[in-house]
Scaffold this motif. Structure first.
Motif, PDB file in Angstrom:
ATOM      1  N   TYR A  55      -0.891  -5.939  -5.768  1.00 15.88           N
ATOM      2  CA  TYR A  55      -0.204  -7.287  -5.359  1.00 15.88           C
ATOM      3  C   TYR A  55       0.728  -7.900  -6.410  1.00 15.88           C
ATOM      4  CZ  TYR A  55      -4.126  -7.513  -1.908  1.00 15.88           C
ATOM      5  OH  TYR A  55      -4.758  -7.339  -0.771  1.00 15.88           O
ATOM      6  N   TYR A  56       1.735  -8.380  -5.673  1.00 16.41           N
ATOM      7  CA  TYR A  56       2.950  -8.941  -6.493  1.00 16.41           C
ATOM      8  C   TYR A  56       3.177 -10.374  -6.139  1.00 16.41           C
ATOM      9  CZ  TYR A  56       3.851  -3.995  -6.873  1.00 16.41           C
ATOM     10  OH  TYR A  56       3.591  -2.618  -7.072  1.00 16.41           O
ATOM     11  N   TRP A  92      10.572  -7.337 -10.088  1.00 16.96           N
ATOM     12  CA  TRP A  92       9.330  -7.796  -9.690  1.00 16.96           C
ATOM     13  C   TRP A  92       8.757  -7.345 -10.840  1.00 16.96           C
ATOM     14  CZ3 TRP A  92       7.608  -8.910  -4.807  1.00 16.96           C
ATOM     15  CH2 TRP A  92       8.432  -8.913  -3.735  1.00 16.96           C
ATOM     16  N   GLY A  93       7.404  -7.941 -10.965  1.00 20.46           N
ATOM     17  CA  GLY A  93       6.458  -7.612 -11.917  1.00 20.46           C
ATOM     18  C   GLY A  93       5.778  -6.211 -11.715  1.00 20.46           C
ATOM     19  N   GLN A  94       4.853  -5.851 -12.548  1.00 19.89           N
ATOM     20  CA  GLN A  94       4.097  -4.642 -12.468  1.00 19.89           C
ATOM     21  C   GLN A  94       3.077  -4.524 -11.560  1.00 19.89           C
ATOM     22  OE1 GLN A  94       3.313  -6.784 -14.705  1.00 19.89           O
ATOM     23  NE2 GLN A  94       1.086  -6.967 -14.451  1.00 19.89           N
ATOM     24  N   GLY A  95       2.778  -5.752 -10.849  1.00 16.02           N
ATOM     25  CA  GLY A  95       1.804  -5.743 -10.017  1.00 16.02           C
ATOM     26  C   GLY A  95       0.580  -5.912 -10.618  1.00 16.02           C
ATOM     27  N   THR A  96      -0.684  -6.237  -9.882  1.00 19.76           N
ATOM     28  CA  THR A  96      -2.071  -5.790 -10.145  1.00 19.76           C
ATOM     29  C   THR A  96      -2.749  -5.129  -9.013  1.00 19.76           C
ATOM     30  OG1 THR A  96      -3.901  -6.969 -11.108  1.00 19.76           O
ATOM     31  CG2 THR A  96      -2.800  -7.980  -9.359  1.00 19.76           C
ATOM     32  N   GLN A  97      -3.486  -3.982  -9.232  1.00 21.41           N
ATOM     33  CA  GLN A  97      -4.132  -3.173  -8.170  1.00 21.41           C
ATOM     34  C   GLN A  97      -5.446  -3.872  -7.785  1.00 21.41           C
ATOM     35  OE1 GLN A  97      -2.971  -0.594  -6.552  1.00 21.41           O
ATOM     36  NE2 GLN A  97      -5.042  -0.654  -5.476  1.00 21.41           N
ATOM     37  N   VAL A  98      -5.597  -3.966  -6.569  1.00 23.30           N
ATOM     38  CA  VAL A  98      -6.895  -4.442  -6.074  1.00 23.30           C
ATOM     39  C   VAL A  98      -7.440  -3.262  -5.059  1.00 23.30           C
ATOM     40  CG1 VAL A  98      -8.003  -6.004  -4.420  1.00 23.30           C
ATOM     41  CG2 VAL A  98      -6.386  -6.764  -5.989  1.00 23.30           C
ATOM     42  N   THR A 119       0.805  -1.215   0.095  1.00 28.88           N
ATOM     43  CA  THR A 119      -0.089   0.157  -0.036  1.00 28.88           C
ATOM     44  C   THR A 119       1.070   1.015   0.116  1.00 28.88           C
ATOM     45  OG1 THR A 119      -0.044   0.043   2.398  1.00 28.88           O
ATOM     46  CG2 THR A 119      -1.892  -1.059   0.843  1.00 28.88           C
ATOM     47  N   PRO A 120       0.368   2.313  -0.535  1.00 30.34           N
ATOM     48  CA  PRO A 120       0.992   3.807  -0.590  1.00 30.34           C
ATOM     49  C   PRO A 120       1.925   4.055   0.807  1.00 30.34           C
ATOM     50  CG  PRO A 120      -0.773   3.857  -2.000  1.00 30.34           C
ATOM     51  CD  PRO A 120      -0.954   2.592  -1.149  1.00 30.34           C
ATOM     52  N   GLY A 121       3.201   4.136   0.936  1.00 33.98           N
ATOM     53  CA  GLY A 121       3.620   4.665   1.770  1.00 33.98           C
ATOM     54  C   GLY A 121       4.102   3.433   2.779  1.00 33.98           C
ATOM     55  N   ARG A 122       3.933   2.269   2.743  1.00 29.44           N
ATOM     56  CA  ARG A 122       4.361   1.125   3.364  1.00 29.44           C
ATOM     57  C   ARG A 122       5.277   0.076   2.468  1.00 29.44           C
ATOM     58  NH1 ARG A 122      -0.619  -1.274   6.406  1.00 29.44           N
ATOM     59  NH2 ARG A 122       1.023  -2.502   7.520  1.00 29.44           N
ATOM     60  N   GLN A 123       5.874  -0.675   3.099  1.00 30.90           N
ATOM     61  CA  GLN A 123       7.043  -1.667   2.423  1.00 30.90           C
ATOM     62  C   GLN A 123       5.986  -2.878   2.113  1.00 30.90           C
ATOM     63  OE1 GLN A 123      10.255  -2.908   4.928  1.00 30.90           O
ATOM     64  NE2 GLN A 123      11.249  -1.456   4.249  1.00 30.90           N
ATOM     65  N   ARG A 124       6.349  -3.447   0.899  1.00 28.86           N
ATOM     66  CA  ARG A 124       5.704  -4.600   0.497  1.00 28.86           C
ATOM     67  C   ARG A 124       5.768  -5.579   1.754  1.00 28.86           C
ATOM     68  NH1 ARG A 124       8.951  -4.446  -4.152  1.00 28.86           N
ATOM     69  NH2 ARG A 124       7.720  -3.945  -5.937  1.00 28.86           N
ATOM     70  N   GLU A 125       4.529  -6.175   1.887  1.00 24.42           N
ATOM     71  CA  GLU A 125       4.403  -7.406   2.806  1.00 24.42           C
ATOM     72  C   GLU A 125       3.908  -8.807   2.342  1.00 24.42           C
ATOM     73  OE1 GLU A 125       1.216  -6.989   5.504  1.00 24.42           O
ATOM     74  OE2 GLU A 125      -0.347  -6.305   4.128  1.00 24.42           O
ATOM     75  N   LEU A 126       4.565  -9.610   2.806  1.00 25.00           N
ATOM     76  CA  LEU A 126       4.373 -10.994   2.558  1.00 25.00           C
ATOM     77  C   LEU A 126       3.117 -11.592   2.926  1.00 25.00           C
ATOM     78  CD1 LEU A 126       5.396 -13.745   1.145  1.00 25.00           C
ATOM     79  CD2 LEU A 126       6.460 -14.057   3.443  1.00 25.00           C
ATOM     80  N   ILE A 127       2.105 -12.145   2.198  1.00 21.65           N
ATOM     81  CA  ILE A 127       0.832 -12.494   2.572  1.00 21.65           C
ATOM     82  C   ILE A 127       0.765 -14.032   2.651  1.00 21.65           C
ATOM     83  CG2 ILE A 127      -0.075 -10.184   2.637  1.00 21.65           C
ATOM     84  CD1 ILE A 127      -1.490 -11.179  -0.158  1.00 21.65           C
ATOM     85  N   ALA A 128       1.250 -14.646   1.600  1.00 25.94           N
ATOM     86  CA  ALA A 128       0.877 -16.016   1.330  1.00 25.94           C
ATOM     87  C   ALA A 128       1.977 -16.722   0.645  1.00 25.94           C
ATOM     88  CB  ALA A 128      -0.395 -16.279   0.778  1.00 25.94           C
ATOM     89  N   THR A 129       2.274 -18.029   0.961  1.00 22.70           N
ATOM     90  CA  THR A 129       3.324 -18.922   0.487  1.00 22.70           C
ATOM     91  C   THR A 129       2.690 -20.200   0.182  1.00 22.70           C
ATOM     92  OG1 THR A 129       4.910 -17.619   1.792  1.00 22.70           O
ATOM     93  CG2 THR A 129       5.615 -19.658   0.874  1.00 22.70           C
ATOM     94  N   PRO A 159     -11.777  -3.174   2.803  1.00 25.46           N
ATOM     95  CA  PRO A 159     -11.200  -1.895   2.393  1.00 25.46           C
ATOM     96  C   PRO A 159      -9.475  -1.936   2.787  1.00 25.46           C
ATOM     97  CG  PRO A 159     -13.274  -1.215   3.189  1.00 25.46           C
ATOM     98  CD  PRO A 159     -13.172  -2.749   3.454  1.00 25.46           C
ATOM     99  N   GLU A 160      -9.052  -2.593   3.706  1.00 25.97           N
ATOM    100  CA  GLU A 160      -7.821  -2.603   4.259  1.00 25.97           C
ATOM    101  C   GLU A 160      -6.939  -3.671   3.280  1.00 25.97           C
ATOM    102  OE1 GLU A 160     -10.522  -2.975   6.271  1.00 25.97           O
ATOM    103  OE2 GLU A 160     -10.185  -4.855   7.496  1.00 25.97           O
ATOM    104  N   ASP A 161      -7.688  -4.239   2.509  1.00 26.49           N
ATOM    105  CA  ASP A 161      -6.946  -5.333   1.428  1.00 26.49           C
ATOM    106  C   ASP A 161      -6.694  -4.343   0.108  1.00 26.49           C
ATOM    107  OD1 ASP A 161      -9.384  -7.819   2.345  1.00 26.49           O
ATOM    108  OD2 ASP A 161      -7.158  -7.754   3.070  1.00 26.49           O
TER     109      ASP A 161
END
Length: 114
Positions: free
Chosen positions: A93-94, A104-110, A40-50, A87-89
Motif C-alpha cells: 500500500y502506497y 513514491w514511498g517504500q510502501g507498507t505490506q499488508v 499486487t505482484p504482476g499488477r499495476q498500482r490501483e487507486l483505492i481511496a481519495t 485475502p484479496e486485499d
C-alpha cells in the motif's frame, strides 16, 4: 523534494483490521488531495481511496464500505483504516498526492491470511 513514508502494514487474519499511516513531507500537505494506492505482484498500482483538502472522501468499489481514509493536516499524515480484510486485499500500500509525484514511498505490506 516530496517524500512519503508509509507504515502500519502487517499480517492479519481474514476479517481483521489494520490502520495504515502515511507521512508526507516536501509538499504543501494542507492543499493536497491525497490518494491511497495498492499493488499486487504482476499488477499495476490501483487507486483505492481519495481525500480532498477539505476531507471529502471517495472510494473505489473493491474497498467501499470497508476502508476509511482520513487525514490530520497538523501532522501531514493521511490514514487508511482497513476493516473486514480479505485475502484479496493482500498488497503493498502506497500514498501519493495530486498531481501525483513521480517519487513514491517504500510502501507498507499488508498480508491477509489465516
Amino acid at each position: 523534494q516530496v517524500r512519503f513514508v508509509e507504515s502500519g502494514g502487517g499480517l492479519v487474519q481474514p476479517g481483521g483490521s489494520l490502520r495504515l499511516s502515511c507521512v508526507a513531507s516536501g509538499t504543501t500537505f494542507t492543499l493536497d488531495i491525497m490518494d491511497w494506492y495498492r499493488r499486487t505482484p504482476g499488477r499495476q498500482r490501483e487507486l483505492i481511496a481519495t481525500i480532498s483538502r477539505d476531507g471529502v472522501t471517495h472510494y473505489e468499489e473493491p474497498v467501499k464500505g470497508r476502508f476509511i481514509i482520513s487525514r490530520d493536516n497538523a501532522k501531514n499524515t493521511v490514514y487508511l483504516q482497513m476493516n473486514s480484510l480479505q485475502p484479496e486485499d493482500t498488497a503493498a500500500y502506497y500514498c501519493n498526492r495530486r498531481p501525483r509525484s513521480l517519487v513514491w514511498g517504500q510502501g507498507t505490506q499488508v498480508t491477509v491470511s489465516s
